[in-house]
Design an enzyme around this catalytic site. Structure first.
Site, PDB file in Angstrom:
ATOM      1  N   LYS A   1      28.436  19.396  -2.558  1.00 16.94           N
ATOM      2  CA  LYS A   1      28.895  19.010  -3.888  1.00 16.94           C
ATOM      3  C   LYS A   1      28.324  19.896  -4.982  1.00 16.94           C
ATOM      4  CE  LYS A   1      29.618  15.274  -1.267  1.00 16.94           C
ATOM      5  NZ  LYS A   1      29.172  15.182   0.138  1.00 16.94           N
TER       6      LYS A   1
ATOM      7  N   TRP B   1      27.185   4.996   2.696  1.00 20.63           N
ATOM      8  CA  TRP B   1      28.172   5.990   3.115  1.00 20.63           C
ATOM      9  C   TRP B   1      28.577   5.695   4.560  1.00 20.63           C
ATOM     10  CZ3 TRP B   1      26.882  11.065   5.762  1.00 20.63           C
ATOM     11  CH2 TRP B   1      28.011  11.891   5.857  1.00 20.63           C
TER      12      TRP B   1
ATOM     13  N   ASP C   1      18.451  10.521   1.825  1.00 17.81           N
ATOM     14  CA  ASP C   1      19.671  11.327   1.891  1.00 17.81           C
ATOM     15  C   ASP C   1      19.947  11.826   0.477  1.00 17.81           C
ATOM     16  OD1 ASP C   1      22.118  12.488   2.283  1.00 17.81           O
ATOM     17  OD2 ASP C   1      23.122  10.699   3.045  1.00 17.81           O
TER      18      ASP C   1
END
Length: 347
Positions: free
Chosen positions: A192, A75, A156
């Protein structure tokens, strides 16, 4: 209702107690030994980004000689976060363009070659941007090497429950490491899986070797958070705590995550079927099905990705990543045509 000791305007620096309890239990499992023994320091952060940044500041201050290892690719904000915290980093091999899969041997070799005591950033599930995750057996091998090198795992977890549809399955990588008694860090996000993008709700969890260590770590995380942002936001944290704490709402949430994860799986299957039927070259498109989560690495290069946009009006990142969450079943055949054209006709 205010919790005992809660200011009606501000949360404590560590965040909403009910949220911290709920998020740690969702991550590790309510019956996890580390939680029952009080070995987990949990501090509410500003979603995943803020939680990662707080942890990076912790690394920089208390492990000043340590280095971070980041997957290639990862990311985009991971590099910014470590740079801003002045934590030196390097990449470990992850994506294999030849197979559009995991370069597991390269990953293991690079983790072995890193200086002892490095912090290894790992995507808990639904690797962003590739959608390629290690198998359970590969996670065990990764844990073996990290333990041998005295590295610190730093997970993460941005998609728990949203990748497979199961909160437990999507947290299994983290739980594998915790079950070994390893000290580790885990950043969480609810952008999300609960759609709390604008509320900036997440947490940093540090699993420690003892309750005393957890108390000390939490104190230092709070000390770092104070000059950064003082207090985390309350409304999203209450939403998480209320949803998890209410059996009816909790079950409804889990059903919705299963529905969304299932929809993305259906889109993956339809895209794979369309590619396999339309492409007469014999190319193996099975990597579409092996990947998981919102994203898929198509294996297209920059020129091919540009062709997708300029000719087919399919907008994607230049590294070949597409977002399957934004793809409908009705558009899968069109996307397949665009991918096939770009793959075979653009070098």
């Amino acid at each position: 209702m205010l919790e005992k000791g809660e200011n009606k305007e501000y949360l404590p620096i560590e965040g909403l107690a009910a949220f911290n309890k709920a998020t740690a239990e969702l991550l590790l499992g309510a019956d996890n030994a580390a939680l029952q023994e009080g070995r987990v320091a949990t501090v509410q952060g500003l979603s995943g980004t803020g939680s990662l940044r707080l942890a990076a500041a912790f690394i920089q201050r208390y492990f000043p000689e340590a280095k971070a290892l980041i997957s290639s690719p990862t990311w985009g904000n991971h590099k910014n976060i470590f740079n801003d915290a002045r934590v030196p980093w390097s990449e470990y091999r992850y994506y294999d363009p030849r197979t559009v899969g995991l370069d597991f041997d390269g990953m293991i070799a690079d983790i072995k070659a890193a200086p002892d005591g490095s912090f290894v950033l790992l995507h808990g599930c639904a690797h962003n941007p590739t959608g390629i995750d290690p198998t359970p057996e590969q996670w065990e091998k990764i844990a073996d090497v990290i333990q041998e090198k005295n590295h610190v795992p730093f997970f993460d977890v941005a998609y728990q429950g949203f990748a497979s549809g199961s909160l437990d399955e999507d947290a299994s990588s983290v739980r594998t490491f915790v079950a070994r008694g390893m000290e580790l860090l885990v950043a969480q996000s609810y952008s999300k899986n609960l759609g709390l993008y604008a509320e900036r709700i997440g947490a940093i969890n540090v699993v420690c070797s003892s309750p005393d260590a957890a108390t000390r770590v939490k104190s230092q995380l709070k000390r770092l958070a104070r000059p950064m942002y003082s207090n985390p936001p309350v409304h999203g944290a209450r939403i998480v705590a209320n949803v998890v704490g209410n059996p009816t709402l909790f079950n409804e949430w889990k059903e919705e995550m299963e529905l969304m994860a299932g929809r993305i799986k259906n889109v993956r299957q339809k895209l794979f079927d369309s590619l396999s039927q339309k492409d007469k070259s014999g190319k193996d498109w099975s990597f579409i099905l092996k990947q998981i989560g919102m994203f898929s690495f198509t294996g297209l290069n920059k020129a091919q990705s540009d062709n997708m946009t300029n000719k087919w009006h399919v907008y994607m990142t230049k590294d070949g990543r597409i977002s399957l969450a934004g793809l409908s079943l009705s558009k899968c055949e069109y996307l397949a045509d665009a991918i096939i054209d770009s793959f075979h006709n653009v070098s």
